[in-house]
Design a protein around this motif. Structure first.
Motif: not given
Length: 269
Positions: A182-185, A188, A251-252
């Motif tokens: 659940n990230s666009t980083n 990460y 997270n991240g």
């Protein structure tokens, strides 16, 4: 790999590449459901914790992201006397051979656009170490040594390998769960990919002896196995808080290779 308990769901994850020894009757695991007692004994004999073990297609998943295939559960390789893990960098019995060698990596199916950049970043991190083992991304109809597929792996599970090195070849790719990530980083996502790639080429978790170090919760000791956790010389005997092969990640968080990770990679490849 899983999210850190403090930041998200509670869990540990692991992956391995190793030789296995067991004199017990081998069970062919076929479908989802409870794990039989005979298989539990096999898992223990291979040096893994049985907490949370679950059947999946083709085998059993243990420690969150380690796939023990039916073939692995039925194998009888020779015994290996190994040192049990503490907090150092650890490798498995089997490694990728026929070096120097380049492994191909490919996103298979539909992924958010950030995953393309993340694959390239994960590959860049490995290739920057000038190892005898290198990686390159392929597209189109070209088959890959390490295909990356999308799957729902369960609550808190970011990635799961398809196995571990066998016959001198890497594990046949790994799965990621974009809905959990659940990230666009890019940094990460690349960290998660590089972690699973590490398992595919034979690395175990840096906090093998106590995955609570990165995952939180109570201490989890995999026990004194005779297979699958060989100390990499030159890596520290104390905790290593920034290794890319820690069992869980916040997270991240983007983890580059630290100095001890580089020692481990250069020693092996």
């Amino acid at each position: 790999m899983k999210l850190n308990k403090v930041l998200s769901t509670a869990a540990v994850c692991a992956f391995a590449a190793l030789s296995m020894t067991s004199c017990s009757k081998k069970e062919n695991v076929q479908a989802q459901g409870p794990v039989a007692d005979a298989t539990i004994n096999q898992i223990k004999a291979l040096g893994f914790t049985v907490d949370g073990a679950r059947k999946v297609e083709g085998g059993v998943v243990v420690e969150g992201d380690i796939l023990l295939t039916n073939e692995m559960l039925a194998s009888n390789p020779e015994n290996q006397l190994l040192r049990v893990g503490q907090d150092e960098q650890y490798r498995t019995t089997n490694l990728v051979t026929r070096l120097p060698r380049t492994l191909t990596v490919k996103l298979v199916g539909s992924f958010p656009s950030a995953y393309v950049s993340a694959v390239d970043e994960a590959i860049r991190r490995y290739n920057a170490e000038n190892l005898q083992l290198r990686f390159t991304r392929v597209t189109g109809s070209t088959a890959a040594d390490l295909p990356i597929t999308s799957a729902n792996l369960g609550s808190g599970v970011l990635g799961q390998s398809g196995g571990f090195p066998s016959g001198g070849n890497p594990a046949p790719g790994f799965k990621l769960s974009p809905t959990v990530i659940n990230s666009t980083n890019v940094g990460y996502i690349a960290t998660i990919m590089a972690h699973e790639m590490g398992h595919c080429i034979g690395l175990r978790h840096t906090d093998y002896f106590n995955r609570a170090y990165s995952c939180g919760g109570s201490a989890s000791n995999e026990g004194a196995s005779t297979v699958g956790a060989i100390l990499i010389p030159g890596t520290p005997s104390g905790a290593d808080p920034n290794s890319w092969m820690l069992a869980c990640v916040g997270n991240g968080v983007s983890r580059q290779f630290n100095s001890n990770d580089r020692i481990a990679l250069n020693y092996l490849y």
